[in-house]
Design an enzyme around this catalytic site. Structure first.
Site, PDB file in Angstrom:
ATOM      1  N   LEU A   1       6.579   3.140   1.831  1.00 16.34           N
ATOM      2  CA  LEU A   1       7.541   2.034   1.967  1.00 16.34           C
ATOM      3  C   LEU A   1       8.624   2.327   3.002  1.00 16.34           C
ATOM      4  O   LEU A   1       9.052   3.463   3.181  1.00 16.34           O
ATOM      5  CB  LEU A   1       8.190   1.754   0.607  1.00 16.34           C
ATOM      6  CG  LEU A   1       7.233   1.383  -0.526  1.00 16.34           C
ATOM      7  CD1 LEU A   1       8.029   0.967  -1.761  1.00 16.34           C
ATOM      8  CD2 LEU A   1       6.246   0.289  -0.133  1.00 16.34           C
TER       9      LEU A   1
ATOM     10  N   GLY B   1       5.122 -10.322   3.824  1.00 15.94           N
ATOM     11  CA  GLY B   1       5.876 -10.252   5.073  1.00 15.94           C
ATOM     12  C   GLY B   1       5.203 -11.042   6.184  1.00 15.94           C
ATOM     13  O   GLY B   1       3.978 -10.994   6.335  1.00 15.94           O
ATOM     14  N   GLN B   2       6.017 -11.729   6.971  1.00 16.81           N
ATOM     15  CA  GLN B   2       5.479 -12.464   8.124  1.00 16.81           C
ATOM     16  C   GLN B   2       4.841 -11.519   9.141  1.00 16.81           C
ATOM     17  O   GLN B   2       4.033 -11.935   9.963  1.00 16.81           O
ATOM     18  CB  GLN B   2       6.600 -13.271   8.792  1.00 16.81           C
ATOM     19  CG  GLN B   2       6.076 -14.268   9.826  1.00 16.81           C
ATOM     20  CD  GLN B   2       7.124 -14.651  10.823  1.00 16.81           C
ATOM     21  OE1 GLN B   2       8.234 -15.036  10.448  1.00 16.81           O
ATOM     22  NE2 GLN B   2       6.804 -14.558  12.105  1.00 16.81           N
TER      23      GLN B   2
ATOM     24  N   HIS C   1       9.573  -3.325   3.583  1.00 15.19           N
ATOM     25  CA  HIS C   1       9.205  -3.492   2.167  1.00 15.19           C
ATOM     26  C   HIS C   1      10.459  -3.664   1.311  1.00 15.19           C
ATOM     27  O   HIS C   1      10.482  -4.469   0.381  1.00 15.19           O
ATOM     28  CB  HIS C   1       8.422  -2.269   1.673  1.00 15.19           C
ATOM     29  CG  HIS C   1       7.174  -1.968   2.449  1.00 15.19           C
ATOM     30  ND1 HIS C   1       7.000  -0.814   3.168  1.00 15.19           N
ATOM     31  CD2 HIS C   1       6.040  -2.682   2.618  1.00 15.19           C
ATOM     32  CE1 HIS C   1       5.807  -0.815   3.736  1.00 15.19           C
ATOM     33  NE2 HIS C   1       5.206  -1.933   3.428  1.00 15.19           N
TER      34      HIS C   1
ATOM     35  N   MET D   1       0.837  -1.202   0.000  1.00 12.72           N
ATOM     36  CA  MET D   1       0.000   0.000   0.000  1.00 12.72           C
ATOM     37  C   MET D   1       0.872   1.252   0.000  1.00 12.72           C
ATOM     38  O   MET D   1       0.402   2.349   0.318  1.00 12.72           O
ATOM     39  CB  MET D   1      -0.936   0.002   1.205  1.00 12.72           C
ATOM     40  CG  MET D   1      -1.869  -1.220   1.199  1.00 12.72           C
ATOM     41  SD  MET D   1      -3.369  -0.981   2.136  1.00 12.72           S
ATOM     42  CE  MET D   1      -2.712  -0.747   3.755  1.00 12.72           C
ATOM     43  N   GLY D   2       2.157   1.094  -0.328  1.00  6.31           N
ATOM     44  CA  GLY D   2       3.053   2.251  -0.365  1.00  6.31           C
ATOM     45  C   GLY D   2       3.524   2.646   1.016  1.00  6.31           C
ATOM     46  O   GLY D   2       3.493   1.849   1.945  1.00  6.31           O
TER      47      GLY D   2
HETATM   48  P1  AMP Z   1       1.747  -2.946   3.641  1.00  9.60           P
HETATM   49  O1  AMP Z   1       1.934  -2.068   2.465  1.00  9.60           O
HETATM   50  O2  AMP Z   1       2.298  -2.360   4.903  1.00  9.60           O
HETATM   51  O3  AMP Z   1       0.370  -3.496   3.761  1.00  9.60           O
HETATM   52  O4  AMP Z   1       2.690  -4.200   3.412  1.00  9.60           O
HETATM   53  C1  AMP Z   1       3.066  -4.709   2.172  1.00  9.60           C
HETATM   54  C2  AMP Z   1       3.861  -5.971   2.407  1.00  9.60           C
HETATM   55  O5  AMP Z   1       5.023  -5.666   3.183  1.00  9.60           O
HETATM   56  C3  AMP Z   1       3.080  -7.019   3.194  1.00  9.60           C
HETATM   57  O6  AMP Z   1       3.354  -8.310   2.671  1.00  9.60           O
HETATM   58  C4  AMP Z   1       3.620  -6.861   4.578  1.00  9.60           C
HETATM   59  O7  AMP Z   1       3.522  -8.026   5.360  1.00  9.60           O
HETATM   60  C5  AMP Z   1       5.067  -6.528   4.299  1.00  9.60           C
HETATM   61  N1  AMP Z   1       5.684  -5.881   5.459  1.00  9.60           N
HETATM   62  C6  AMP Z   1       5.235  -4.777   6.132  1.00  9.60           C
HETATM   63  N2  AMP Z   1       6.026  -4.512   7.196  1.00  9.60           N
HETATM   64  C7  AMP Z   1       6.995  -5.475   7.201  1.00  9.60           C
HETATM   65  C8  AMP Z   1       8.108  -5.760   8.041  1.00  9.60           C
HETATM   66  N3  AMP Z   1       8.396  -5.006   9.113  1.00  9.60           N
HETATM   67  N4  AMP Z   1       8.880  -6.826   7.745  1.00  9.60           N
HETATM   68  C9  AMP Z   1       8.609  -7.603   6.660  1.00  9.60           C
HETATM   69  N5  AMP Z   1       7.575  -7.386   5.824  1.00  9.60           N
HETATM   70  C10 AMP Z   1       6.781  -6.337   6.087  1.00  9.60           C
END
Ligand code: AMP
Length: 280
Positions: A33, A146-147, A37, A30-31
């Protein structure tokens, strides 16, 4: 130079050769970053040409959640992606993802009824639907998650199995600050005090893991250790602190196979989540 793609036709023009090759990495986001990310992007880029998507998906936010104030930092996101070696950024308008008249949603059953699903009704329906739609448009061979959002990984894996979607899902370990705090786009909502208090979540995960390492497998005992840590920061209001079996998130009394401890809660107005895999 990184190429920004906004429509289905632009995707087809840029990606057709990779589709023919059968080698294309994909990192949906969702940006806003950050280094978490960036780690996903570097994992993908090491294996194949990679598409990053930046789309703040309205269907995964509930009423009263932070959709309208979710941070949008597109220029910086493109710079970070370029430094990570990403070839393409897919940044669609909402109507590219949900064309006028769109009425179809994907509901993954059971595993979406617990943990975050219980407190964010409709959230995983939005996640599954947008990921399916993005897979349909980008047609990656492999996608990286991401986990940090463990339940999301499980939902996407289940959806791919059930619908026979030929995308290999890779789960990347959570990237943390030096004090253990999991990186998140939402951390920027925290005040300095809240940011310091937020490390209690990591300490709670550690407390349970230490008990397990000491030979305790009773879920009740492990949860008590985590909750005792959390109680040291009264400002943190937990939503759930639960250990469940992987990958189906069923309830367990003892950690005897794959399981995970997940924590969610509020610090002020900011909702934070974290988790750890428990190995007995
Ligand atoms: P988001 O844009 O935050 O919804 O996340 C996009 C991707 O990045 C998702 O697969 C998240 O699980 C991953 N992600 C977000 N934060 C972390 C982190 N601290 N470590 C690893 N992966 C992450």
């Amino acid at each position: 130079m990184i190429q920004v793609l906004r429509t289905e036709a632009e995707l087809r023009g840029a990606l057709a050769a990779h589709w023919a090759d059968g080698k294309l990495g994909f990192v949906p986001t969702m940006g806003a970053l950050h280094e978490g990310h960036a780690t996903l992007l570097r994992c993908a880029v090491a294996a194949h040409p990679t598409v990053l998507s930046v789309f703040v998906n309205p269907t995964q936010f509930g009423p009263g959640e932070d959709f309208s104030r979710y941070p949008r930092t597109f220029e910086a996101d493109c710079d970070l992606a370029e430094r990570a070696g990403v070839s393409y950024v897919f940044a669609p308008a909402p109507e590219v993802i949900y064309p006028p008249g769109w009425r179809t949603f994907i509901d993954v059953d059971e595993i979406t009824g617990v943990w975050c699903g219980r407190f964010r009704p409709g959230h995983f329906r939005g996640v599954a639907t947008v990921v399916h739609r993005l897979f349909q448009l980008v047609k990656p061979s492999r996608a990286y998650f991401g986990q940090k959002d463990l339940q999301q990984c499980l939902v996407v894996e289940r959806m791919c199995l059930d619908l026979g979607i030929p995308v290999k899902i890779e789960t990347v370990p959570t990237v943390r600050e030096s004090d253990g705090m999991a990186l998140s786009s939402r951390n920027r909502y925290l005040s300095d005090t809240e940011r310091r208090e937020a490390t209690v979540i990591y300490r709670a995960l550690e407390a349970a893991q230490e008990k397990l390492a000491g030979g305790q497998v009773e879920v009740e005992v492990l949860l008590a250790a985590a909750k005792a840590e959390l109680a040291k920061v009264p400002a943190f209001a937990p939503q759930y602190v639960e250990i469940r079996a992987l990958p189906n998130l069923s309830e367990i009394q003892r950690v005897e196979g794959p399981a995970a401890l997940a924590i969610a809660g509020f610090l002020g107005k900011t909702r934070l989540i974290d988790n750890c895999i428990l190995r007995s």
